[in-house]
Design an enzyme around this catalytic site. Structure first.
Site, PDB file in Angstrom:
ATOM      1  N   LYS A  74       0.796  -1.182   0.058  1.00 59.74           N
ATOM      2  CA  LYS A  74       0.100  -0.136  -0.100  1.00 59.74           C
ATOM      3  C   LYS A  74       0.992   1.095  -0.033  1.00 59.74           C
ATOM      4  CE  LYS A  74      -2.117  -1.172   3.827  1.00 59.74           C
ATOM      5  NZ  LYS A  74      -1.467  -2.337   4.015  1.00 59.74           N
ATOM      6  N   THR A  75       1.855   1.380   1.022  1.00 61.50           N
ATOM      7  CA  THR A  75       2.562   2.419   1.003  1.00 61.50           C
ATOM      8  C   THR A  75       3.426   2.653  -0.342  1.00 61.50           C
ATOM      9  OG1 THR A  75       2.790   2.162   3.360  1.00 61.50           O
ATOM     10  CG2 THR A  75       4.487   3.589   2.366  1.00 61.50           C
TER      11      THR A  75
ATOM     12  N   ASP B 206      -2.347   7.871   3.470  1.00 56.08           N
ATOM     13  CA  ASP B 206      -1.920   6.663   3.897  1.00 56.08           C
ATOM     14  C   ASP B 206      -2.518   6.228   5.320  1.00 56.08           C
ATOM     15  OD1 ASP B 206      -0.436   3.985   3.818  1.00 56.08           O
ATOM     16  OD2 ASP B 206       1.479   4.690   4.222  1.00 56.08           O
ATOM     17  N   GLU B 207      -2.477   4.760   5.675  1.00 57.76           N
ATOM     18  CA  GLU B 207      -3.090   4.282   6.890  1.00 57.76           C
ATOM     19  C   GLU B 207      -4.526   5.041   7.011  1.00 57.76           C
ATOM     20  OE1 GLU B 207      -1.610   2.086   8.744  1.00 57.76           O
ATOM     21  OE2 GLU B 207       0.730   2.282   8.299  1.00 57.76           O
TER      22      GLU B 207
ATOM     23  N   GLN C  75      -5.974  -3.072  10.699  1.00 53.93           N
ATOM     24  CA  GLN C  75      -5.049  -2.776  11.180  1.00 53.93           C
ATOM     25  C   GLN C  75      -5.128  -1.498  12.060  1.00 53.93           C
ATOM     26  OE1 GLN C  75      -1.016  -2.654   9.544  1.00 53.93           O
ATOM     27  NE2 GLN C  75      -1.745  -3.680   7.501  1.00 53.93           N
TER      28      GLN C  75
ATOM     29  N   ARG D 129       4.685  -7.487  11.226  1.00 54.90           N
ATOM     30  CA  ARG D 129       6.102  -6.858  10.831  1.00 54.90           C
ATOM     31  C   ARG D 129       7.081  -7.587  10.777  1.00 54.90           C
ATOM     32  NH1 ARG D 129       3.835  -3.067   9.294  1.00 54.90           N
ATOM     33  NH2 ARG D 129       1.973  -4.356   9.481  1.00 54.90           N
TER      34      ARG D 129
HETATM   35  P1  ATP Z   1       1.684  -2.144   6.120  1.00 55.96           P
HETATM   36  O1  ATP Z   1       0.325  -2.645   6.122  1.00 55.96           O
HETATM   37  O2  ATP Z   1       2.306  -2.851   6.887  1.00 55.96           O
HETATM   38  O3  ATP Z   1       1.728  -0.623   6.150  1.00 55.96           O
HETATM   39  P2  ATP Z   1       1.955  -2.016   3.173  1.00 55.96           P
HETATM   40  O4  ATP Z   1       0.936  -2.485   2.501  1.00 55.96           O
HETATM   41  O5  ATP Z   1       2.101  -0.492   3.096  1.00 55.96           O
HETATM   42  O6  ATP Z   1       2.303  -2.596   4.671  1.00 55.96           O
HETATM   43  P3  ATP Z   1       4.615  -1.970   1.892  1.00 55.96           P
HETATM   44  O7  ATP Z   1       5.264  -1.550   3.147  1.00 55.96           O
HETATM   45  O8  ATP Z   1       4.384  -0.712   0.901  1.00 55.96           O
HETATM   46  O9  ATP Z   1       3.305  -2.511   2.304  1.00 55.96           O
HETATM   47  O10 ATP Z   1       5.298  -2.964   1.269  1.00 55.96           O
HETATM   48  C1  ATP Z   1       5.838  -4.312   1.931  1.00 55.96           C
HETATM   49  C2  ATP Z   1       7.076  -4.745   1.510  1.00 55.96           C
HETATM   50  O11 ATP Z   1       6.814  -5.329   0.223  1.00 55.96           O
HETATM   51  C3  ATP Z   1       8.093  -3.570   1.270  1.00 55.96           C
HETATM   52  O12 ATP Z   1       9.328  -4.234   1.410  1.00 55.96           O
HETATM   53  C4  ATP Z   1       8.092  -3.527  -0.347  1.00 55.96           C
HETATM   54  O13 ATP Z   1       9.034  -2.796  -0.892  1.00 55.96           O
HETATM   55  C5  ATP Z   1       7.694  -4.896  -0.874  1.00 55.96           C
HETATM   56  N1  ATP Z   1       6.931  -4.990  -2.041  1.00 55.96           N
HETATM   57  C6  ATP Z   1       5.714  -4.331  -2.264  1.00 55.96           C
HETATM   58  N2  ATP Z   1       5.336  -4.620  -3.393  1.00 55.96           N
HETATM   59  C7  ATP Z   1       6.241  -5.374  -4.142  1.00 55.96           C
HETATM   60  C8  ATP Z   1       6.366  -5.848  -5.373  1.00 55.96           C
HETATM   61  N3  ATP Z   1       5.468  -5.631  -6.330  1.00 55.96           N
HETATM   62  N4  ATP Z   1       7.378  -6.459  -5.600  1.00 55.96           N
HETATM   63  C9  ATP Z   1       8.535  -6.551  -4.780  1.00 55.96           C
HETATM   64  N5  ATP Z   1       8.293  -6.193  -3.470  1.00 55.96           N
HETATM   65  C10 ATP Z   1       7.251  -5.402  -3.063  1.00 55.96           C
HETATM   66 MG    MG Z   2       2.258   0.650   4.755  1.00 57.03          MG
END
Ligand code: ATP
Ligand code: MG
Length: 728
Positions: free
Chosen positions: A39-40, A223-224, A254, A613
């Site tokens: 997402k981020t 975000d969030e 979350q 995490r």
């Molecule tokens: P959270 O809910 O904990 O905030 P999030 O959904 O925001 O998580 P991110 O932090 O953006 O998730 O991504 C999680 C991990 O996965 C990061 O290390 C990111 O670089 C990696 N990632 C995300 N998308 C891809 C992709 N398409 N290919 C490879 N790695 C990815």
């Molecule tokens: Mg995130």
């Protein structure tokens, strides 16, 4: 415009759904997805995409993050992709609102030198008002009063908007809220909750200012989103027009700030308020091993109220989760240290590691063990740099320079360094101030001529001279020079240097660091507040506010050390190796939440945040006995452990290195006839399998037995919870 080649490589790092979200033309976009699904990453790439592909200019973007650290990280990533992150508005709701208030202080009915107070100062002020009002602070408890006031503000309510209540508490708190509002307005003080409410009101009352921001921000990204509260939602909604775009990303699983007024329902409200929302779901997790993910999915499935989504991963299976039941919290810390060592022997490094816990106070024992083992660590959300006593002292002088009527600052520095002006003099000054309805500084000035010549009058004169000199310098010096000047002129630097104690060097270093912080702030000021300035007179108010808003999470993160933090502050982060310490019922889930379904579900979401995490390896630890917050009892492992399928967990043997507490070792008794088991009896436990009872102690609810399990070794179990079955 990007060439096709660059565009391809830019989008290559995304899966189909992510790519769709990054490049969507939807005016209202909701990315609803589980932990670690990117997402981020999508939010960052979308900003870069808009800037490069759609030629959206940096100042036309507004991105809201949950922490300052996340904002800094986002800026860094955008800078890397686009090479240009200046004039981009990325920050927390509070940080962004503060900027806006500084730019429109007059229209927000604030003087330019308004100051932001942190939670500590807010509580102190409330205590004082309760005292002045002559209320008993046991009846009108300051912390509850503060909670009440902040909750009203989070709901967008002024004292006059609180509905009249027959409940005596509410009536009293409302009256206090009114007094508090008056005081803050008179002395130009703004607390955290006020920052958002003020901007909201500023926009409501000044359509031209609102229109400016509505037109300026062509794209708003949040975000969030699941943790926004009422006022934050209203704030966002005001900004949205038929012309601009909004992208929100979030995960209902979350949402962990319900206790602070966050509303998951805002996701539904968004749908209702904007019927044209396009929703994109991301379901592939890129962060964790499939084992960790399966554990997290199983846990969160126990929550009834969910939007429902299942994450999957192509990642490796990885190791099972390891569960360790420690004898007490010292043994738990020892185990963690041992595992950290093993990780590093295996080629890992300290940066990979985080220890997460439910409650801040748990860090003390862990820290002690880490120090003894010479392992570098950093506690997030502990004492902030700007909260350290010596730093706060200097800042109090500086606050007086911005606002001579700042009574809290005055009280702090009047006799610091000691100049013979004691409590009695201060009491007389306070009395005069209350009688005349003036600030303490002004009262001190009035009071001064009546003091007979001597130590006290000398001390006071010295204080006035010192402040007056600094007031001149504020108009002449830039911020870092002014800080340096305050340090010297007040005598604080000299004072700290000559104080005996082991912390002297560290304290002197902190003072130097403050000069450094002032200098850095000065450099970023022009960009942040879109105005140019040289003298401290202009920059100091903003500096002090930024200091109050700094959650202490921006400090260097590159150093090679392990990180300790609460589960709440771990949101959005990831680490190869994670320990969840203190997995005990009563501690986590917290005992206040055990009887309430909604609160328990929030605790479970917090646990879900914790589990997700971890990237490669996850340890869960609990202590059967824990001396905590003055309580000491026998604990039952967290119910959340039972909600994770047992085949994903491997219980670690207590390898006989049990450290008994030296002073309070429990009295052992032979098993008596009241207990349903006898020594030597074979028993079966759901998770640990078969074992033999080897000893026992306590009675009634605290009766427990020690069992030697064939596979797991020796364990103490409380009979009331362990559900042991005799094996014939
Ligand atoms: P959270 O809910 O904990 O905030 P999030 O959904 O925001 O998580 P991110 O932090 O953006 O998730 O991504 C999680 C991990 O996965 C990061 O290390 C990111 O670089 C990696 N990632 C995300 N998308 C891809 C992709 N398409 N290919 C490879 N790695 C990815
Ligand atoms: Mg995130």
């Amino acid at each position: 415009m990007l060439t096709d080649e660059v565009k391809d490589s830019f989008l290559e790092e995304l899966n189909g759904a992510q790519r769709q979200a990054v490049t969507s033309n939807a005016q209202r976009l909701l990315v609803l997805a589980g932990a670690g699904s990117g997402k981020t990453r999508v939010l960052v790439q979308r900003m870069a995409w808009l800037m490069t592909e759609h030629r959206v200019l940096p100042h036309q973007l507004l991105a809201v993050t949950f922490t300052n650290k996340a904002a800094a990280e986002m800026l860094r990533r955008i800078e890397k992709i686009t090479g240009n992150a200046s004039r981009l508005w990325v920050g927390t709701f509070h940080g962004l609102s503060h900027r806006i208030l500084r730019l429109h202080a007059k229209e927000a009915h604030l003087p330019e030198n308004f100051q932001i107070i942190d939670a500590d100062d807010q509580l102190r002020l409330i205590k004082r008002l309760i005292q002045e009002r002559g209320w008993d602070d046991e009846l009108c408890e300051p912390k509850r009063a503060m909670g009440f006031i902040n909750r009203q503000k989070d709901e967008g309510k002024r004292a006059q908007d609180v509905s009249i209540s027959t409940l005596p508490d509410v009536a009293m708190f409302t009256e206090l809220y009114r007094l508090y509002e008056q005081h803050c307005q008179r002395f130009a003080i703004v607390d955290f909750a006020e920052i958002l409410l003020r901007v909201y009101e500023l926009w409501r009352q000044n359509p031209d200012i609102l229109a400016y921001y509505q037109q300026r921000f062509k794209h708003i990204l949040v975000d969030e989103f699941q943790d926004t509260n009422t006022i934050q939602y209203a704030w966002l909604k005001l900004l949205c027009t038929q012309q601009n775009h909004i992208t929100i990303v979030g995960d209902d699983d979350q949402s962990i700030y319900g206790w602070r007024g966050a509303k998951i329902e805002n996701i539904h409200r968004f749908h209702k308020d904007f019927p044209d929302v396009v929703t994109i779901r991301l379901e592939q997790n890129y962060r964790s091993t499939s084992t960790i993910l399966a554990a997290a999915n199983a846990l969160i499935a126990h929550n009834a109220s969910r939007l429902g989504k299942e994450l999957w991963t192509q990642g490796v299976v990885g190791e099972p989760l390891t569960l360790y039941g420690a004898f007490n919290e010292i043994d738990e810390a020892r185990f963690i240290v041992e595992r950290i060592r093993a990780w590093c022997h295996g080629g890992g490094s300290f940066e990979d590691i985080a220890i997460l816990y439910r409650s801040n106070a748990q860090s003390r024992v862990l820290e002690q063990a880490l120090r003894q083992a010479n392992i570098a660590y950093r506690v997030y959300g502990g004492l902030r740099f700007f909260d350290r006593a010596e730093v706060k002292d200097v800042l109090a002088y500086m606050r007086l320079l911005v606002n001579i009527d700042d009574d809290t600052a005055f009280e702090r520095v009047l006799n610091l360094p000691p100049r013979g002006v004691g409590e009695r003099t201060l009491a007389s000054i306070r009395e005069l101030a209350q009688k005349e309805q003036i600030s303490l500084y002004k009262a001190a000035k009035q009071y001064f001529p009546s003091i007979p010549l001597g130590r006290i009058s000398n001390g006071l004169r010295q204080f006035f001279e010192c402040i007056e000199d600094m007031l001149v310098q504020v108009k002449m010096l830039p911020l870092s020079k002014l800080t340096q000047h305050v340090l010297e002129k007040s005598g604080l630097m000299q004072y700290v240097k000559t104080q005996p104690g082991e912390r002297t060097t560290a304290r002197v270093e902190n003072l130097h660091e403050l000069v450094q912080a002032a200098s850095q702030f000065h450099q970023s000021y022009d960009e942040m507040f879109e105005q140019t300035s040289y003298h401290s007179e202009d920059t100091l108010p903003s500096f002090l506010s930024e200091v109050a808003l700094d959650a202490g999470d921006r400090e260097a993160t590159q150093e090679s050390c392990i990180k300790l933090m609460t589960l709440h502050s771990a949101k959005g982060l990831e680490f190869p190796l994670v320990f969840l310490a203190g997995m005990e019922d009563g501690l986590f889930p917290h005992h206040r939440c055990l009887q309430d379904k909604a609160l328990l579900e929030e605790e479970r979401r917090l646990c879900y945040v914790g589990l997700t995490r971890a990237m490669r390896k996850l340890y869960l630890t609990y202590a059967e006995k824990r001396a905590f917050a003055g309580l000491s009892g026998v604990n039952r492992p967290s119910r959340f452990i039972d909600e994770i399928p047992s085949q994903l967990i491997e219980a670690m043997n207590m390898n006989a290195k049990i450290m008994m507490p030296q002073t309070s070792s429990p009295k052992r008794i032979a098993l008596n006839d009241d207990l349903p088991f006898r020594l030597g009896q074979r028993v079966l436990h759901q998770r640990f399998g078969e074992g033999v009872i080897i000893s026992g102690d306590g009675s009634g609810e605290t009766a427990r037995v020690q069992v030697n399990f064939a596979n797991e070794g020796r364990k103490w179990l409380v009979l009331a919870y362990a559900k042991l079955e005799p094996v014939e």
